[in-house]
Structure formats: C-alpha cells, structure tokens
Design an enzyme around this catalytic site. Sequence first.
Site, PDB file in Angstrom:
ATOM      1  N   GLU A  54      -4.767   2.535  -4.218  1.00  0.00           N
ATOM      2  CA  GLU A  54      -3.302   2.593  -4.103  1.00  0.00           C
ATOM      3  C   GLU A  54      -2.734   1.288  -3.562  1.00  0.00           C
ATOM      4  O   GLU A  54      -1.580   1.240  -3.147  1.00  0.00           O
ATOM      5  CB  GLU A  54      -2.889   3.756  -3.190  1.00  0.00           C
ATOM      6  CG  GLU A  54      -3.208   3.566  -1.717  1.00  0.00           C
ATOM      7  CD  GLU A  54      -4.615   4.004  -1.346  1.00  0.00           C
ATOM      8  OE1 GLU A  54      -4.846   4.262  -0.149  1.00  0.00           O
ATOM      9  OE2 GLU A  54      -5.497   4.095  -2.233  1.00  0.00           O
ATOM     10  N   ASP A  84       0.845  -1.190   0.000  1.00  0.00           N
ATOM     11  CA  ASP A  84       0.000   0.000   0.000  1.00  0.00           C
ATOM     12  C   ASP A  84       0.882   1.243   0.000  1.00  0.00           C
ATOM     13  O   ASP A  84       1.873   1.318   0.768  1.00  0.00           O
ATOM     14  CB  ASP A  84      -0.901   0.002   1.237  1.00  0.00           C
ATOM     15  CG  ASP A  84      -1.924   1.131   1.191  1.00  0.00           C
ATOM     16  OD1 ASP A  84      -2.988   0.922   0.574  1.00  0.00           O
ATOM     17  OD2 ASP A  84      -1.647   2.212   1.753  1.00  0.00           O
ATOM     18  N   ILE A  85       0.551   2.211  -0.865  1.00  0.00           N
ATOM     19  CA  ILE A  85       1.320   3.458  -0.926  1.00  0.00           C
ATOM     20  C   ILE A  85       0.943   4.314   0.278  1.00  0.00           C
ATOM     21  O   ILE A  85      -0.228   4.621   0.496  1.00  0.00           O
ATOM     22  CB  ILE A  85       1.044   4.212  -2.233  1.00  0.00           C
ATOM     23  CG1 ILE A  85       1.416   3.331  -3.445  1.00  0.00           C
ATOM     24  CG2 ILE A  85       1.825   5.524  -2.281  1.00  0.00           C
ATOM     25  CD1 ILE A  85       1.047   3.936  -4.781  1.00  0.00           C
TER      26      ILE A  85
END
Length: 356
Positions: A270, A227-228
């Site tokens: 994301e 996950d960003i």
Amino acid sequence: MHINAYIPDKQNWNRKLLHIYWGLVLIQIPVEFFYFLKVETQEHITANHILIPTLIMVLIMAGMEAAYRLSQQTLDYFILIGGSFLTFTIIYFNYDVKMAPLYVLIPILVSIFYFQRAKFLISVVLSLLSLTILFNLSDLLAAIPILGLATLIAFGIMKRGVEILANLHATTELKQELMIKNIIMDKLSKTDALTDLYNHITFHEYLEKLIEQSESGHLCIHLAVLDIDNFKKVNDTYGHRAGDAVLTSVSGILKKSVGLNDFAARYGGEEFAVIFTEKSTDGIYEILERIRWHVSQTKYDELSGQAVTISIGLCEYSKGMGKEQFFGGADQSLYTAKKTGKNKTVIHTFPLLKTN
C-alpha cells in the site's frame, strides 16, 4: 496482380517517367539527323525527319505535361497512352531504320513501374496496335514473336517485383509487430500491473539516475513516500478486491496530480513513492496536500461508502546525501506522520532521527 507500394511516390515517379520521355525526344533529334544525312538531301532531312516529327513529339509531351499538372489520378494512363503515341511517331518517321520497331517495347517497359496488371495489359495492347498499323502482314507476323517474348519477360519482371514488395511488406509488418510487442513487454517489466504506475525496481533505477544528475548538474529533486492508512484493516474487513479498488483509485489520483517530469511508482503493498523534479518544497507540499485531501474525500462502494486516508513523508535531496539517506529521510518523515495521527504530510528536517 496489384500492389500499392508505388502509390506513396506516385507523383515523383511520374515526373521521372516524363523526364525519360523528354530525354528520348532530345536524343532522337540528333540520331535521326546523323542517320539520314547519308541518304537524303539536307532539305528533305529537315522537313521529314527533324521538323515534323519533332513538332509532333513536342505536342505529345506538352499534352502529357498538361495532364501532369491537371490530374494526378489519371496521369498514369496519359503517360502510357502518350508514350505509345510518342514511340509510334518515332517508328513512323524512321520506318526504314532496322532497329526502329524496338521502340514499341518502351511503353511496355514503362508500365512495369506501376506494378499493375491492367496498366501493363493496356501498354501491350497499344504496342500491338502500333505494329498492326505500321507494318504489313508479313512484317507483323515476324514482329509478334519478339513482342510476345518481350512481353513475357517484362511481365515476369513485374511479377517478381510484386513478390519482392509483398515479402518486404510482410517483413515490415512482422518487424512492427515485434517492435510493438517489445514495447509492451518493456512497459510490463517496468510497471505495476494493478496500478499502472512504475514498479519498485524501476523506481530505484530512476532514482539513482536522478541523484547522479543532481550531484553533477545541481538538479533539484524531492522524494515523497505515501502510505495508505490502516490498509491491512481494509483488506481484513472488506477483502482484497476492495483493497485493489482503493489502490487503483489512489494511483489514479497520483497520476493526475504529478507533473510530466515527475515520477510516480508503487513502491510495494500500500506504499507509493513520487520523485519530484525542479520544484520548490512549498510547491510540492501543496501538491501533496491536494493529493491527500482528494484521497480523503473519495468514497468507495466496496468500503460501504467510506473513504481512506494517506500519510506522506517528504524529503529534499542535498548534495552528498546519497540514495539511502535520501530515501531514509522521506521514510522517516512518513513514520513521523504515522506516529502523530496519520492523514498528514510531514517534511523531513535534518538530522535523521532514530526510530527504534
């Protein structure tokens, strides 16, 4: 009229045509012998209708065989010309045989195999020339209508063959276009348009199949969920175009880093997911750490020269775990990474912990 359908098998078909002419020579010898046995002496038969014509026909065939070995490019014309000489020889030495002039049609029929008007016309001219040399004017005038009718029929057969081949070619091209479109549509249905990674649905389909294989064949699989970090802030501060640039860059790093037997997907927003096969936990951890480091070192003009970071959760599949628990393990490890400072990789350990 010209078509290239013949070209891929050109050498093979030329060989077959030569076999046909050899067969004609072999058949002609006993036919002449039995026909003239009734009307002439044995010595006369042997000299005029066996030895001399056979020698000439064999020499003609030897010439065509030599052309076959030396030059495939001009062999078509050697076969047409050689065939005309061969039929001329047969008619010349069998002038008194009523059906002998029909041999003049053989080169015309052979030329149909080439599906080329120029070669067809050459064979017609050579056949007409043979008749002109062999027959007097009255016989020639009687033979020309037959030759003309046979030529028209042969030309019609060739033209129809060209049309069929053209239609076949068009149908084949259409099928190829449809196949390509189907492949493209299939790819679009399975991949994310922005990142070109597999999409959410395809990820779950593939995960289920690999779990089935792991349960039945002890296939070693790991699942990493990435996950960003602070991606909402990126979109809110720099806009969605900047967010798209980040997603595209991170997906490119993933594609370059995972193996051919691994499966990378954009899970949603994301978040990304990677299924690793037949690798150790330590080896996968090193791969994920390289990915995490690479992402953290990538600067973006869209973010005023700043970089982003990612958090990663990793889980190894155990027999009987099932898809939900397997994904839950990786997701819980990602949650731990987020809660303990972000920009790190956390390996799942049993049992699953409650996150609420």
